[in-house]
Motif scaffolding. Structure first.
Motif, PDB file in Angstrom:
ATOM      1  N   PHE A   4       0.642  -1.187  -0.058  1.00 45.11           N
ATOM      2  CA  PHE A   4      -0.021  -0.127   0.037  1.00 45.11           C
ATOM      3  C   PHE A   4       0.774   1.131  -0.071  1.00 45.11           C
ATOM      4  N   ASP A   5       2.138   1.355   0.587  1.00 47.06           N
ATOM      5  CA  ASP A   5       2.797   2.317   0.676  1.00 47.06           C
ATOM      6  C   ASP A   5       3.368   2.607  -0.745  1.00 47.06           C
ATOM      7  N   GLY A   6       3.847   1.551  -1.405  1.00 49.64           N
ATOM      8  CA  GLY A   6       4.186   1.620  -2.670  1.00 49.64           C
ATOM      9  C   GLY A   6       3.098   2.045  -3.645  1.00 49.64           C
ATOM     10  N   ALA A   7       2.040   1.507  -3.448  1.00 52.50           N
ATOM     11  CA  ALA A   7       0.633   2.008  -4.451  1.00 52.50           C
ATOM     12  C   ALA A   7       0.510   3.494  -4.086  1.00 52.50           C
ATOM     13  N   ARG A   8       0.675   4.045  -2.806  1.00 54.97           N
ATOM     14  CA  ARG A   8       0.454   5.413  -2.365  1.00 54.97           C
ATOM     15  C   ARG A   8       1.480   6.227  -3.173  1.00 54.97           C
ATOM     16  N   GLN A   9       2.698   5.845  -3.212  1.00 53.17           N
ATOM     17  CA  GLN A   9       3.614   6.797  -3.952  1.00 53.17           C
ATOM     18  C   GLN A   9       3.694   6.650  -5.566  1.00 53.17           C
ATOM     19  N   LYS A  10       3.220   5.478  -6.118  1.00 49.05           N
ATOM     20  CA  LYS A  10       3.019   5.462  -7.579  1.00 49.05           C
ATOM     21  C   LYS A  10       1.719   6.214  -7.763  1.00 49.05           C
ATOM     22  N   LEU A  11       1.018   6.333  -6.823  1.00 48.70           N
ATOM     23  CA  LEU A  11      -0.400   6.933  -7.283  1.00 48.70           C
ATOM     24  C   LEU A  11      -0.115   8.656  -7.602  1.00 48.70           C
ATOM     25  N   HIS A  12       0.946   9.091  -6.774  1.00 47.16           N
ATOM     26  CA  HIS A  12       1.522  10.454  -6.745  1.00 47.16           C
ATOM     27  C   HIS A  12       2.057  10.591  -7.964  1.00 47.16           C
ATOM     28  N   GLU A  13       2.909   9.749  -8.321  1.00 47.90           N
ATOM     29  CA  GLU A  13       3.670   9.556  -9.738  1.00 47.90           C
ATOM     30  C   GLU A  13       2.592   9.556 -10.771  1.00 47.90           C
ATOM     31  N   GLU A  57      -8.574  13.743 -12.398  1.00 50.11           N
ATOM     32  CA  GLU A  57      -9.501  13.808 -11.090  1.00 50.11           C
ATOM     33  C   GLU A  57     -10.168  12.340 -10.859  1.00 50.11           C
ATOM     34  N   GLU A  58     -10.807  12.057 -12.106  1.00 46.91           N
ATOM     35  CA  GLU A  58     -11.383  10.752 -11.936  1.00 46.91           C
ATOM     36  C   GLU A  58     -10.458   9.682 -11.736  1.00 46.91           C
ATOM     37  N   PHE A  59      -9.293   9.706 -12.239  1.00 46.20           N
ATOM     38  CA  PHE A  59      -8.247   8.535 -12.053  1.00 46.20           C
ATOM     39  C   PHE A  59      -7.893   8.575 -10.589  1.00 46.20           C
ATOM     40  N   VAL A  60      -7.603   9.716  -9.968  1.00 44.14           N
ATOM     41  CA  VAL A  60      -7.353   9.848  -8.579  1.00 44.14           C
ATOM     42  C   VAL A  60      -8.030   9.212  -7.606  1.00 44.14           C
ATOM     43  N   ASN A  86     -10.673   7.103  -8.150  1.00 45.47           N
ATOM     44  CA  ASN A  86     -10.890   5.937  -8.355  1.00 45.47           C
ATOM     45  C   ASN A  86      -9.805   5.060  -7.794  1.00 45.47           C
ATOM     46  N   ALA A  87      -8.575   5.541  -8.340  1.00 44.91           N
ATOM     47  CA  ALA A  87      -7.348   4.868  -7.517  1.00 44.91           C
ATOM     48  C   ALA A  87      -7.430   4.790  -6.082  1.00 44.91           C
ATOM     49  N   ARG A  88      -7.876   5.959  -5.360  1.00 45.80           N
ATOM     50  CA  ARG A  88      -8.171   5.795  -3.974  1.00 45.80           C
ATOM     51  C   ARG A  88      -8.959   5.149  -3.477  1.00 45.80           C
ATOM     52  N   LEU A  89     -10.060   4.817  -4.320  1.00 43.61           N
ATOM     53  CA  LEU A  89     -11.171   3.956  -3.876  1.00 43.61           C
ATOM     54  C   LEU A  89     -10.583   2.462  -4.089  1.00 43.61           C
ATOM     55  N   MET A  90      -9.956   2.165  -4.959  1.00 41.42           N
ATOM     56  CA  MET A  90      -9.409   0.795  -5.113  1.00 41.42           C
ATOM     57  C   MET A  90      -8.332   0.438  -4.167  1.00 41.42           C
ATOM     58  N   ILE A  91      -7.664   1.540  -3.774  1.00 38.16           N
ATOM     59  CA  ILE A  91      -6.475   1.144  -2.439  1.00 38.16           C
ATOM     60  C   ILE A  91      -7.492   1.013  -1.141  1.00 38.16           C
ATOM     61  N   PHE A  92      -8.634   1.827  -0.893  1.00 42.68           N
ATOM     62  CA  PHE A  92      -9.467   1.550   0.123  1.00 42.68           C
ATOM     63  C   PHE A  92     -10.128   0.270   0.251  1.00 42.68           C
ATOM     64  N   GLU A  93     -10.632  -0.158  -1.075  1.00 44.90           N
ATOM     65  CA  GLU A  93     -11.194  -1.373  -0.986  1.00 44.90           C
ATOM     66  C   GLU A  93     -10.353  -2.651  -0.737  1.00 44.90           C
ATOM     67  N   THR A  94      -9.128  -2.766  -1.416  1.00 49.24           N
ATOM     68  CA  THR A  94      -8.141  -3.467  -0.980  1.00 49.24           C
ATOM     69  C   THR A  94      -7.849  -3.584   0.490  1.00 49.24           C
ATOM     70  N   PHE A  95      -7.470  -2.563   0.711  1.00 43.18           N
ATOM     71  CA  PHE A  95      -6.986  -2.170   2.318  1.00 43.18           C
ATOM     72  C   PHE A  95      -7.889  -2.956   3.322  1.00 43.18           C
ATOM     73  N   LEU A 154      -4.199   6.900   1.695  1.00 44.72           N
ATOM     74  CA  LEU A 154      -4.881   7.295   0.557  1.00 44.72           C
ATOM     75  C   LEU A 154      -4.379   8.884   0.195  1.00 44.72           C
ATOM     76  N   ASN A 155      -3.269   9.437   0.854  1.00 46.50           N
ATOM     77  CA  ASN A 155      -2.626  10.597   0.771  1.00 46.50           C
ATOM     78  C   ASN A 155      -3.695  11.700   0.876  1.00 46.50           C
ATOM     79  N   MET A 156      -4.455  11.465   2.225  1.00 45.73           N
ATOM     80  CA  MET A 156      -5.310  12.441   2.379  1.00 45.73           C
ATOM     81  C   MET A 156      -5.177  12.898   3.801  1.00 45.73           C
ATOM     82  N   ASN A 157      -5.834  14.065   4.243  1.00 45.71           N
ATOM     83  CA  ASN A 157      -5.778  14.417   5.795  1.00 45.71           C
ATOM     84  C   ASN A 157      -7.120  13.642   6.092  1.00 45.71           C
ATOM     85  N   PRO A 158      -6.894  13.223   7.611  1.00 44.75           N
ATOM     86  CA  PRO A 158      -8.022  12.698   8.295  1.00 44.75           C
ATOM     87  C   PRO A 158      -9.204  13.485   8.218  1.00 44.75           C
ATOM     88  N   ASP A 159      -9.264  14.690   8.213  1.00 49.49           N
ATOM     89  CA  ASP A 159     -10.329  15.547   8.052  1.00 49.49           C
ATOM     90  C   ASP A 159     -11.077  15.219   6.721  1.00 49.49           C
TER      91      ASP A 159
END
Length: 147
Positions: A86-95, A111-114, A116-125, A141-146
């Motif tokens: 998941f850390d590697g996926a998060r880094q690759k999402l940024h790239e 925007e749609e890609f980001v 859906n990619a975050r959703l995929m990370i969330f679902e798998t996690f 997910l490269n987000m703030n807790p808020d």
């Protein structure tokens, strides 16, 4: 230039998946002559929520072709669905954001890609872990807790 049509037509993303992934002649051509098309195929699958079933087939193709072609989008899927990193996926999402921003055919999907990619990370996690904290999930997910 057909990629422009695929990514700007209402049914284009569906058609690129059907054409390039499920027709053996096209897939064979991609694998032998133009593996860079995997970037666009992977983007179409990530963006198209209704075609999550194609993800398994796409990951197999990406694994087969990983020795000849790699980019952040294909590596994102590899990290997420092969290595469960998941850390590697998060880094690759940024790239991936940089890649999509600089790609003429894909910039409209950024925007749609980001999302859906975050959703995929969330679902798998969530499938893998039994106990999840909001802070840990926001970090993955490269987000703030808020948010």
């Amino acid at each position: 230039w057909s990629l422009f049509v695929f990514f700007n037509h209402a049914m284009g993303r569906e058609l690129i998946i059907e054409t390039f992934l499920y027709r053996p002649h096209y897939l064979n051509a991609i694998q032998t002559m133009c593996p860079h098309i995997l970037r666009y195929l992977a983007t179409a699958v990530i963006i198209n929520r209704g075609r999550r079933s194609a993800l398994k087939d796409l990951v197999k193709v990406i694994q087969q072709e990983s020795y000849t072609y790699r980019d952040p989008i294909t590596e994102f899927l590899e990290h997420l669905y092969v290595n469960f990193d998941f850390d590697g996926a998060r880094q690759k999402l940024h790239e991936c954001q940089t890649v999509l921003f600089n790609d003429f055919f894909l910039i409209s999907c950024l925007e749609e890609f980001v999302e859906n990619a975050r959703l995929m990370i969330f679902e798998t996690f969530c499938r893998i872990h039994q106990c999840i904290s909001i802070g840990m999930l926001a970090e993955k997910l490269n987000m703030n807790p808020d948010e």
